[in-house]
Design a protein around this motif. Sequence first.
Motif, PDB file in Angstrom:
ATOM      1  N   GLU A 255       0.835  -1.210   0.000  1.00 21.58           N
ATOM      2  CA  GLU A 255       0.000   0.000   0.000  1.00 21.58           C
ATOM      3  C   GLU A 255       0.863   1.251   0.000  1.00 21.58           C
ATOM      4  N   LEU A 256       1.884   1.252   0.842  1.00 22.40           N
ATOM      5  CA  LEU A 256       2.787   2.402   0.932  1.00 22.40           C
ATOM      6  C   LEU A 256       3.526   2.607  -0.381  1.00 22.40           C
ATOM      7  N   ARG A 257       3.980   1.511  -0.978  1.00 21.22           N
ATOM      8  CA  ARG A 257       4.718   1.611  -2.242  1.00 21.22           C
ATOM      9  C   ARG A 257       3.807   2.140  -3.365  1.00 21.22           C
ATOM     10  N   ASN A 258       2.554   1.718  -3.386  1.00 21.19           N
ATOM     11  CA  ASN A 258       1.621   2.172  -4.416  1.00 21.19           C
ATOM     12  C   ASN A 258       1.317   3.666  -4.284  1.00 21.19           C
ATOM     13  N   HIS A 259       1.111   4.133  -3.057  1.00 25.24           N
ATOM     14  CA  HIS A 259       0.857   5.560  -2.840  1.00 25.24           C
ATOM     15  C   HIS A 259       2.066   6.394  -3.273  1.00 25.24           C
ATOM     16  N   LEU A 260       3.256   5.934  -2.921  1.00 24.91           N
ATOM     17  CA  LEU A 260       4.479   6.660  -3.297  1.00 24.91           C
ATOM     18  C   LEU A 260       4.644   6.695  -4.811  1.00 24.91           C
ATOM     19  N   ASN A 261       4.325   5.590  -5.463  1.00 27.14           N
ATOM     20  CA  ASN A 261       4.425   5.535  -6.920  1.00 27.14           C
ATOM     21  C   ASN A 261       3.506   6.567  -7.566  1.00 27.14           C
ATOM     22  N   GLY A 262       2.292   6.708  -7.034  1.00 30.74           N
ATOM     23  CA  GLY A 262       1.364   7.708  -7.555  1.00 30.74           C
ATOM     24  C   GLY A 262       1.873   9.128  -7.365  1.00 30.74           C
ATOM     25  N   ILE A 263       2.476   9.392  -6.219  1.00 33.74           N
ATOM     26  CA  ILE A 263       3.016  10.730  -5.944  1.00 33.74           C
ATOM     27  C   ILE A 263       4.175  11.046  -6.886  1.00 33.74           C
ATOM     28  N   VAL A 264       5.067  10.079  -7.075  1.00 36.33           N
ATOM     29  CA  VAL A 264       6.208  10.276  -7.976  1.00 36.33           C
ATOM     30  C   VAL A 264       5.718  10.544  -9.402  1.00 36.33           C
ATOM     31  N   THR A 265       4.695   9.808  -9.837  1.00 38.94           N
ATOM     32  CA  THR A 265       4.134  10.021 -11.184  1.00 38.94           C
ATOM     33  C   THR A 265       3.576  11.434 -11.317  1.00 38.94           C
ATOM     34  N   ASP A 266       2.790  11.866 -10.327  1.00 35.53           N
ATOM     35  CA  ASP A 266       2.202  13.215 -10.362  1.00 35.53           C
ATOM     36  C   ASP A 266       3.279  14.295 -10.319  1.00 35.53           C
ATOM     37  N   LEU A 267       4.271  14.115  -9.439  1.00 36.95           N
ATOM     38  CA  LEU A 267       5.345  15.111  -9.334  1.00 36.95           C
ATOM     39  C   LEU A 267       6.150  15.193 -10.626  1.00 36.95           C
ATOM     40  N   SER A 268       6.335  14.046 -11.283  1.00 38.70           N
ATOM     41  CA  SER A 268       7.067  14.034 -12.558  1.00 38.70           C
ATOM     42  C   SER A 268       6.305  14.832 -13.613  1.00 38.70           C
ATOM     43  N   GLN A 269       4.973  14.700 -13.630  1.00 40.56           N
ATOM     44  CA  GLN A 269       4.151  15.479 -14.569  1.00 40.56           C
ATOM     45  C   GLN A 269       4.210  16.964 -14.225  1.00 40.56           C
ATOM     46  N   TYR A 270       4.175  17.267 -12.922  1.00 41.86           N
ATOM     47  CA  TYR A 270       4.303  18.663 -12.484  1.00 41.86           C
ATOM     48  C   TYR A 270       5.639  19.243 -12.939  1.00 41.86           C
ATOM     49  N   LEU A 271       6.700  18.469 -12.756  1.00 39.97           N
ATOM     50  CA  LEU A 271       8.040  18.920 -13.140  1.00 39.97           C
ATOM     51  C   LEU A 271       8.114  19.184 -14.651  1.00 39.97           C
ATOM     52  N   SER A 272       7.545  18.286 -15.445  1.00 38.61           N
ATOM     53  CA  SER A 272       7.546  18.474 -16.901  1.00 38.61           C
ATOM     54  C   SER A 272       6.790  19.745 -17.283  1.00 38.61           C
ATOM     55  N   ALA A 273       5.648  19.987 -16.624  1.00 38.20           N
ATOM     56  CA  ALA A 273       4.824  21.152 -16.952  1.00 38.20           C
ATOM     57  C   ALA A 273       5.543  22.455 -16.664  1.00 38.20           C
ATOM     58  N   ILE A 274       6.184  22.586 -15.495  1.00 34.90           N
ATOM     59  CA  ILE A 274       6.838  23.859 -15.179  1.00 34.90           C
ATOM     60  C   ILE A 274       8.140  24.021 -15.953  1.00 34.90           C
ATOM     61  N   THR A 275       8.769  22.890 -16.318  1.00 30.29           N
ATOM     62  CA  THR A 275       9.989  22.975 -17.123  1.00 30.29           C
ATOM     63  C   THR A 275       9.669  23.456 -18.536  1.00 30.29           C
ATOM     64  N   GLU A 276       8.611  22.886 -19.121  1.00 30.26           N
ATOM     65  CA  GLU A 276       8.225  23.264 -20.485  1.00 30.26           C
ATOM     66  C   GLU A 276       7.675  24.685 -20.554  1.00 30.26           C
ATOM     67  N   ALA A 277       7.156  25.208 -19.438  1.00 27.67           N
ATOM     68  CA  ALA A 277       6.623  26.580 -19.415  1.00 27.67           C
ATOM     69  C   ALA A 277       7.742  27.616 -19.551  1.00 27.67           C
ATOM     70  N   LYS A 278       8.993  27.204 -19.248  1.00 27.93           N
ATOM     71  CA  LYS A 278      10.179  28.064 -19.396  1.00 27.93           C
ATOM     72  C   LYS A 278      10.000  29.419 -18.701  1.00 27.93           C
ATOM     73  N   LEU A 279       9.622  29.332 -17.431  1.00 27.66           N
ATOM     74  CA  LEU A 279       9.445  30.552 -16.637  1.00 27.66           C
ATOM     75  C   LEU A 279      10.784  31.006 -16.074  1.00 27.66           C
ATOM     76  N   PRO A 280      11.024  32.313 -16.008  1.00 33.22           N
ATOM     77  CA  PRO A 280      12.309  32.810 -15.484  1.00 33.22           C
ATOM     78  C   PRO A 280      12.498  32.523 -13.994  1.00 33.22           C
ATOM     79  N   ASP A 281      11.406  32.256 -13.258  1.00 35.65           N
ATOM     80  CA  ASP A 281      11.500  32.067 -11.804  1.00 35.65           C
ATOM     81  C   ASP A 281      11.350  30.609 -11.389  1.00 35.65           C
ATOM     82  N   SER A 282      11.588  29.672 -12.305  1.00 36.37           N
ATOM     83  CA  SER A 282      11.290  28.268 -12.010  1.00 36.37           C
ATOM     84  C   SER A 282      12.501  27.442 -11.588  1.00 36.37           C
TER      85      SER A 282
END
Length: 566
Positions: A255-282
């Motif tokens: 259960e713990l491993r599955n929850h962590l896997n979901g968080i890592v997946t979401d954070l990876s998508q978040y990271l891709s989104a802010i990286t591709e936005a190419k904001l000067p403050d990111s």
Amino acid sequence: KSAETGKVNFIETHFPVDQLSLGVAHALTKTPAILVVPFNAWREIDWETLGESKNVKIAVRDRKEFFYREGSEIELAKLMPSLSAIEARLIAKIVIWRNEWGSNPSKMYLVNDEIYQWEQKFAPADIKKSLLPENSKADLIIATASSCLEIENLEKYSIVMLDPLGVEEAAIRSSSRTLSLNYFNALVASRRDFVHLHIRPKDVKLADEIFKLLNDISSRLTNVAKELVAWYIKNPPSNIFDRNTEITGVNFTDELRNHLNGIVTDLSQYLSAITEAKLPDSKQQIEHTTLLIAHLQALMSLDPSYRYFLNAIENRFFLDILPAHPDFALLEKILKESKSCTVLGAGLSVQNRFNYWNTSFGEINGKVLKDETPMELLLVKDLPEGEEYMDALGKLSSELINNNPYSLVLAGSVYDTEELFDWLYQPLIDAEIAVLSSNTTKSLERLPELVGANRHLGIIAYYWWLERARLYLSEFDLLLLGKIPFDPNSRPQAKVMQEGNSNFDTYTIPRTVMKLKEVLHTTSLMKFKTLVLADSRLVKKEYGERIIGSLEGFVIIPQTTKELIS
């Protein structure tokens, strides 16, 4: 200076001189130099005034994460639709700090829940190298244990260090991480704030997509927190002295491993989104999120290069992620690149040997410099152990305080201080003796006034209080030291540093001895008529001989309680 025989020198000194004064004086003979001091000294000393009195330019070096971005508090107040209590508190602190303290880095004190907010919202993404003290023309740079590990351009500097244990701990912390419920809440809140500030004004659709990710992360983090607390309840520490249980592949849950896997997946998508936005403050968001993903992935896979220690209290938890084999590369860097490193202190050796430091500092040259006028330290040899000890210490303290107009009693911890104060309060009041504790004195500046108002006084405090309080204490007759506060063998750091060796002789004893010697050195600078150590373990236990044999500058005289009182 004649004791400096190599590039890295550990020099234990037992002269009747304050260690900070000795360190400053020695550093000024080696300018340009970097002086590494304990955090309290770094924060409380007026270094600029000291520099003016010595006609040298002194700069204060802070950790990079605490550097200040000019005008960041005004920007935040203008752009955010509302402010949290922490943000409002930090803005108020910054205004006072700038106006009252001239933005002196050592005068900005942040508590744990403010540090993360500061990093995210008030620290610059990039620091101009020209603004770093080590790239200026300062004669002397004053650094803390943590900030000294970040210093650049070391080849022109000699390093003088007063806090080697602190530097060793800082080196381990630099590659460690602590996850907690507060941290989970902050990591989501700060990313929401980032989207509000930098993405929503430019791309509302992208902002909404990221908010959905963050909501999912928040929900999953809540589940992880519950799972960790539940796991801890099922897997409590096996030793009554431990607070932490180590998470391993044997007891990790799906259960713990599955929850962590979901968080890592979401954070990876978040990271891709802010990286591709190419904001000067990111930049900081990208760096912090990348590191967070790495640590969560390491936990999810139980990476053998890390060890995981969990402590939970009710609905709160603290998960310490430490390197399985501490990497002292940062410390090695400053030792190799600097002109020289001299470590000064009253507590650096155990029985005249400096072996402990080889793990973190490598090969060193060690020497003990003695004052030939040792002091008497009376060692109480017949006190009981276990639950009976506090009652016996209370009776002994009461008798000795009755017999001495001004007495200072130091217990091994804040908890023991409170317990002993409760024990002594009524008997001393009944005997018309004033009694204070480190809790009731509050501001140390009040000590002279409180002491002067009483003809017969006992102060109850804890070991580490003495270093800060001694400058405010007038001449006392008696110092009574309770049980030596052993460096906990159960700390995650201790378990890592011992590399599987459960014998506390390899980690706890050396560190305990060195800290005790620092306290005893402080007492030697004060004018106590009588020094008493109420720790009979040093007579009864096998390790006692090793500790007694390390106390340079003192003659140890074992006595019974009856002999002592009479």
